[in-house]
Design a protein around this motif. Structure first.
Motif, short mmCIF file in Angstrom:
data_model
loop_
_atom_site.label_atom_id
_atom_site.label_comp_id
_atom_site.label_asym_id
_atom_site.label_seq_id
_atom_site.Cartn_x
_atom_site.Cartn_y
_atom_site.Cartn_z
N ALA A 2 6.84 -7.12 5.05
CA ALA A 2 6.22 -5.79 5.01
C ALA A 2 5.64 -5.49 3.63
O ALA A 2 4.52 -5.00 3.50
N THR A 3 6.41 -5.81 2.61
CA THR A 3 5.94 -5.55 1.25
C THR A 3 4.68 -6.36 0.93
O THR A 3 3.70 -5.83 0.41
N ARG A 4 4.76 -7.66 1.31
CA ARG A 4 3.61 -8.53 1.03
C ARG A 4 2.36 -8.03 1.76
O ARG A 4 1.26 -8.01 1.22
N GLN A 5 2.57 -7.61 2.99
CA GLN A 5 1.46 -7.11 3.80
C GLN A 5 0.78 -5.92 3.11
O GLN A 5 -0.44 -5.84 2.99
N GLU A 6 1.61 -5.02 2.62
CA GLU A 6 1.12 -3.83 1.93
C GLU A 6 0.31 -4.21 0.69
O GLU A 6 -0.80 -3.73 0.48
N ILE A 7 0.88 -5.12 -0.09
CA ILE A 7 0.22 -5.55 -1.33
C ILE A 7 -1.15 -6.17 -1.03
O ILE A 7 -2.15 -5.83 -1.66
N LEU A 8 -1.16 -7.07 -0.04
CA LEU A 8 -2.41 -7.75 0.28
C LEU A 8 -3.47 -6.77 0.79
O LEU A 8 -4.64 -6.86 0.45
N ARG A 9 -3.04 -5.81 1.61
CA ARG A 9 -4.00 -4.82 2.14
C ARG A 9 -4.62 -4.01 1.02
O ARG A 9 -5.82 -3.78 0.99
N GLU A 10 -3.78 -3.59 0.10
CA GLU A 10 -4.30 -2.80 -1.02
C GLU A 10 -5.29 -3.61 -1.84
O GLU A 10 -6.33 -3.11 -2.25
N ALA A 11 -4.93 -4.85 -2.07
CA ALA A 11 -5.81 -5.72 -2.86
C ALA A 11 -7.17 -5.86 -2.16
O ALA A 11 -8.23 -5.80 -2.78
N GLU A 12 -7.11 -6.02 -0.83
CA GLU A 12 -8.37 -6.19 -0.10
C GLU A 12 -9.22 -4.93 -0.12
O GLU A 12 -10.43 -4.96 -0.26
N LEU A 13 -8.55 -3.79 0.01
CA LEU A 13 -9.27 -2.51 -0.04
C LEU A 13 -9.96 -2.36 -1.39
O LEU A 13 -11.14 -2.00 -1.48
N GLU A 14 -9.18 -2.64 -2.41
CA GLU A 14 -9.72 -2.53 -3.76
C GLU A 14 -10.93 -3.44 -3.94
O GLU A 14 -11.96 -3.05 -4.47
N ALA A 15 -10.79 -4.67 -3.44
CA ALA A 15 -11.89 -5.64 -3.58
C ALA A 15 -13.13 -5.12 -2.86
O ALA A 15 -14.25 -5.19 -3.38
N SER A 16 -12.94 -4.56 -1.65
CA SER A 16 -14.12 -4.10 -0.90
C SER A 16 -14.76 -2.89 -1.57
O SER A 16 -15.97 -2.73 -1.57
N LEU A 17 -13.92 -2.03 -2.19
CA LEU A 17 -14.48 -0.88 -2.91
C LEU A 17 -15.30 -1.35 -4.11
O LEU A 17 -16.35 -0.79 -4.40
N ASN A 18 -14.82 -2.38 -4.77
CA ASN A 18 -15.56 -2.88 -5.92
C ASN A 18 -16.84 -3.60 -5.51
O ASN A 18 -17.84 -3.55 -6.20
N ALA A 19 -16.76 -4.28 -4.36
CA ALA A 19 -17.93 -5.02 -3.90
C ALA A 19 -19.06 -4.08 -3.50
O ALA A 19 -20.21 -4.29 -3.84
N GLU A 20 -18.71 -3.00 -2.74
CA GLU A 20 -19.74 -2.04 -2.34
C GLU A 20 -19.35 -0.67 -2.88
O GLU A 20 -18.69 0.09 -2.21
N PRO A 21 -19.76 -0.35 -4.07
CA PRO A 21 -19.32 0.91 -4.66
C PRO A 21 -19.80 2.11 -3.83
O PRO A 21 -20.91 2.10 -3.31
#
Ligand code: PHE
Length: 340
Positions: free
Chosen positions: A73-92
């Motif tokens: 569960a923890t890992r899942q949360e961490i990875l999701r946040e990382a992906e969200l962050e990456a997508s926000l940075n990719a398309e501001p």
């Protein structure tokens, strides 16, 4: 077996740490915690253990399961946040983009016309009297001097609710209501409102339309007062250059009756589809209130007199804006309505 469980946990947690994207998580879950995963496989051997060993191993098994579930569960949360962050940075997100404009409503052309007409009559001292659209046959016809057998009923093709109730075919029944309420005071009112007729719909006529009725009751009121009032209205509404003509006419509730015409604004009197190629447009039916109608309203015709008129509303709006088809008023086409 306790050791094996320990190893399984260590290894599972180590692979979990190495997973770099959320995509790979389900596979890890199946391998370690699934119905056919290695933890389940391992614990299947529980039955072969000596009975006294079983509780400890069982407990350890549950602890490992819980630890793995939590880590997952923890890992899942961490990875999701990382992906969200990456997508926000990719398309501001451009938070300075203006919002979608709120759609503004507006008054219907008819409403604006009614207000304009009300204002002109208000200047001349007319109050507004409201009367219902669903009327009794008695008010719509009988008390206006149109008995059931009278051929004048053919002047109005009527929507009937039942034997006694109709959708008013004109605003004139409001005259009766108004007189009965105001008697014995003098009256100077307009009665704006919707009317209904069971008619063929054409570019010139709809089965629902507005009228503005006028009624003045007092002492010594004469036909010239009516004509003066109508002329003043026409001049203010349509401009001082308009030509008017008065014709003798017939309505059961006025005597004498007239009709007022104005030269067609669309064709400047040349003749077009709107004026039926006559060059003239009917503006109002009018006349002196019939003695019987005065009496029905509670006024003694020997002492009182009055005039009444019925003006169209859509027609003059058409003239003003050069609208050639009355059906536009009720078609609810925003492309039309937004122009006014
Ligand atoms: N009610 C008549 C009609 O609808 C118009 C009218 C009103 C005529 C008042 C005379 C007086 O045709």
């Amino acid at each position: 077996m306790l050791e094996e469980l320990e190893t399984l946990q260590t290894q599972a947690l180590a692979t979990l740490e190495q997973i770099g994207g959320a995509d790979a998580l389900p596979q890890w879950y199946r391998t370690h915690l699934g119905r056919k995963g290695n933890l389940t496989e391992l614990l299947r051997g529980l039955g072969q253990l000596a009975p006294e060993e079983r509780p400890a191993v069982g407990q350890k098994g549950n602890a490992v399961k819980k630890a793995l579930e939590e880590a997952f569960a923890t890992r899942q949360e961490i990875l999701r946040e990382a992906e969200l962050e990456a997508s926000l940075n990719a398309e501001p997100l451009d938070i300075s983009l203006p919002g979608r404009p709120v759609a503004m409503g507006r008054l219907h052309l008819t409403t604006r016309m009614l207000r304009q007409m009300r204002a002109i009559f208000a200047e001349m001292g007319f109050q507004v009297y409201e009367a219902p659209e669903v009327e009794t046959d008695e008010n719509n016809f009988e008390l206006l001097n149109i008995p059931p057998y009278h051929p004048a009923r053919d002047m109005w093709d009527t929507f009937r609710v039942n034997d006694k109730v109709v959708l008013r075919t004109h605003t004139s029944p409001g005259q009766i209501r108004c007189m009965r309420e105001y008697h014995p005071d003098p009256i100077r009112v307009i009665l704006p409102g919707k009317c209904y007729r069971y008619e063929q719909i054409t570019p010139r006529s709809e089965h629902q339309f507005f009228q503005v009725e006028g009624l003045a009751v007092g002492h010594g009121i004469r036909m010239t007062d009516l004509i003066g009032t109508m002329a003043e209205f026409a001049r203010t509404m349509h401009g001082p250059d308009r030509r008017l003509r008065i014709r003798g006419s017939y309505f059961p509730f006025t005597e004498p009756s007239i009709e007022m015409d104005m030269d067609c604004i669309i064709c400047e009197g040349q003749g077009c589809r709107i004026c039926k190629y006559s060059g003239w447009l009917e503006v109002a039916g009018a006349g002196m209130v019939h003695p019987k109608v005065l009496a029905n309203g509670g006024y003694d015709p020997a002492e009182w007199s009055g005039f009444a008129f019925g003006l169209g509303v859509e027609r003059p709006a058409m003239l003003h804006h050069g609208i050639e088809d009355i059906r536009n008023f009720y078609a609810n086409d925003l492309r039309f309505l937004r122009q006014f």
